[in-house]
Design an enzyme around this catalytic site. Structure first.
Site, PDB file in Angstrom:
ATOM      1  N   LEU A   1      31.188  22.058  52.341  1.00  0.00           N
ATOM      2  CA  LEU A   1      29.779  22.421  52.213  1.00  0.00           C
ATOM      3  C   LEU A   1      29.199  22.892  53.542  1.00  0.00           C
ATOM      4  O   LEU A   1      29.413  22.251  54.580  1.00  0.00           O
ATOM      5  CB  LEU A   1      28.972  21.239  51.686  1.00  0.00           C
ATOM      6  CG  LEU A   1      29.429  20.667  50.331  1.00  0.00           C
ATOM      7  CD1 LEU A   1      28.460  19.585  49.879  1.00  0.00           C
ATOM      8  CD2 LEU A   1      29.539  21.767  49.282  1.00  0.00           C
TER       9      LEU A   1
ATOM     10  N   GLY B   1      34.107  13.623  52.998  1.00  0.00           N
ATOM     11  CA  GLY B   1      32.669  13.370  53.009  1.00  0.00           C
ATOM     12  C   GLY B   1      31.877  14.443  52.285  1.00  0.00           C
ATOM     13  O   GLY B   1      31.097  14.151  51.377  1.00  0.00           O
ATOM     14  N   ASP B   2      32.041  15.695  52.701  1.00  0.00           N
ATOM     15  CA  ASP B   2      31.356  16.812  52.027  1.00  0.00           C
ATOM     16  C   ASP B   2      32.357  17.861  51.576  1.00  0.00           C
ATOM     17  O   ASP B   2      32.084  19.048  51.547  1.00  0.00           O
ATOM     18  CB  ASP B   2      30.310  17.437  52.957  1.00  0.00           C
ATOM     19  CG  ASP B   2      30.929  18.046  54.210  1.00  0.00           C
ATOM     20  OD1 ASP B   2      32.079  17.696  54.537  1.00  0.00           O
ATOM     21  OD2 ASP B   2      30.261  18.878  54.860  1.00  0.00           O
ATOM     22  N   GLU B   3      33.555  17.393  51.186  1.00  0.00           N
ATOM     23  CA  GLU B   3      34.638  18.282  50.769  1.00  0.00           C
ATOM     24  C   GLU B   3      35.041  17.976  49.334  1.00  0.00           C
ATOM     25  O   GLU B   3      35.216  16.817  48.947  1.00  0.00           O
ATOM     26  CB  GLU B   3      35.838  18.136  51.697  1.00  0.00           C
ATOM     27  CG  GLU B   3      35.514  18.532  53.143  1.00  0.00           C
ATOM     28  CD  GLU B   3      36.647  18.188  54.099  1.00  0.00           C
ATOM     29  OE1 GLU B   3      37.477  17.311  53.727  1.00  0.00           O
ATOM     30  OE2 GLU B   3      36.712  18.769  55.180  1.00  0.00           O
TER      31      GLU B   3
END
Length: 265
Positions: A146, A187-189
């Site tokens: 992201l 985490g944001d993947e």
């Protein structure tokens, strides 16, 4: 002495029957004959329905190996108790199986987003790779990172970041086929397994999903928030493992992100 008296004196005396008891042998013979006659009379007096009932009782099947004549009320109560216990054990087993299924499902799910966690995603990834190799079909992986997520976290806090992650996970899940799988692998993947998709199909699907992410918007404390996404795709090879496939797709995503940055300069 008169003539009448003379006639009376000469009248013969009547013979009285013998009052002596019969012999033992004769009495035994008569008793045996009487018993036989009584037995025959009782047999003739027995109604046909009784004989039929006895025959039917003899023809009744055994229950759990117990003959019908031994199925006393006490035995029947014991069998009923045993049957209830078996039914209760079956019910307990069904509940335990359902609890185990739910526990496994929870263990496979990400704690925040309604998609697979990394452990479960890698397990499913290995299965798809094995299937593709065995049946000689293509399958691919798309990896997403992201853009702008850290800035939202820093400015609005982790609750805002969690809301973004949840929205992105729901967007990905809503834009794939039933045969595809979504997982949060960092985490944001995020990553998506595309069943029966070659390299070109994977690139097109990756671009489509990245566009869907960029259109996803949430409102947090009066602020309209959205993120972008860099992606990379990878088509599985025969000797791949799940870990290796994730690494290759991650590398493709990073190369795409660097290329976009260079183009924006």
């Amino acid at each position: 002495m008169s003539f009448a008296q003379h006639q009376s004196d000469e009248k013969p005396k009547a013979t009285l029957p013998s009052l002596q008891p019969k012999s033992v042998l004769e009495r035994a013979t008569q008793a045996a004959a009487a018993a036989k006659r009584n037995s025959t009379a009782e047999a003739r007096a027995t109604p046909p329905s009784s004989a039929s009932a006895e025959s039917q009782a003899a023809e009744k099947p055994m229950i759990l190996g117990i003959p019908p004549q031994e199925l006393t009320p006490l035995v029947r109560r014991a069998l009923k108790h045993l049957s209830d216990q078996v039914a209760s054990l079956k019910s307990d087993r069904a509940r335990l199986v359902e609890r185990l299924r739910r526990a496994e499902e929870l263990a496979d799910r990400d704690t925040l987003v309604p998609v697979f966690n990394r452990r479960a995603f890698e397990r499913e990834l290995n299965r798809v790779i094995s299937f593709a190799h065995r049946y000689e079909v293509q399958a691919s992986l798309v990896y997403f990172d992201l853009d702008g997520f850290k800035q939202i976290n820093d400015r609005f806090g982790h609750p805002a970041g969690d809301a973004i992650l949840l929205a992105v996970g729901e967007t990905l899940a809503a834009n794939i086929r039933e045969s595809d799988l979504v997982g949060r692998v960092g985490g944001d993947e995020f990553a998506v397994i595309l069943a029966k998709a070659g390299p070109e199909d994977a690139r097109k699907k990756g671009a489509q999903l990245a566009e869907a992410i960029s259109r996803t918007e949430i409102t947090y404390q009066g602020h309209r928030l959205r993120v972008g996404a860099a992606y990379g795709s990878y088509c599985f090879e025969s000797d791949d493992t799940g870990e290796r496939a994730l690494s290759r797709a991650d590398e493709a995503m990073y190369a795409n992100k660097v290329g976009r940055k260079i183009q924006s300069l």
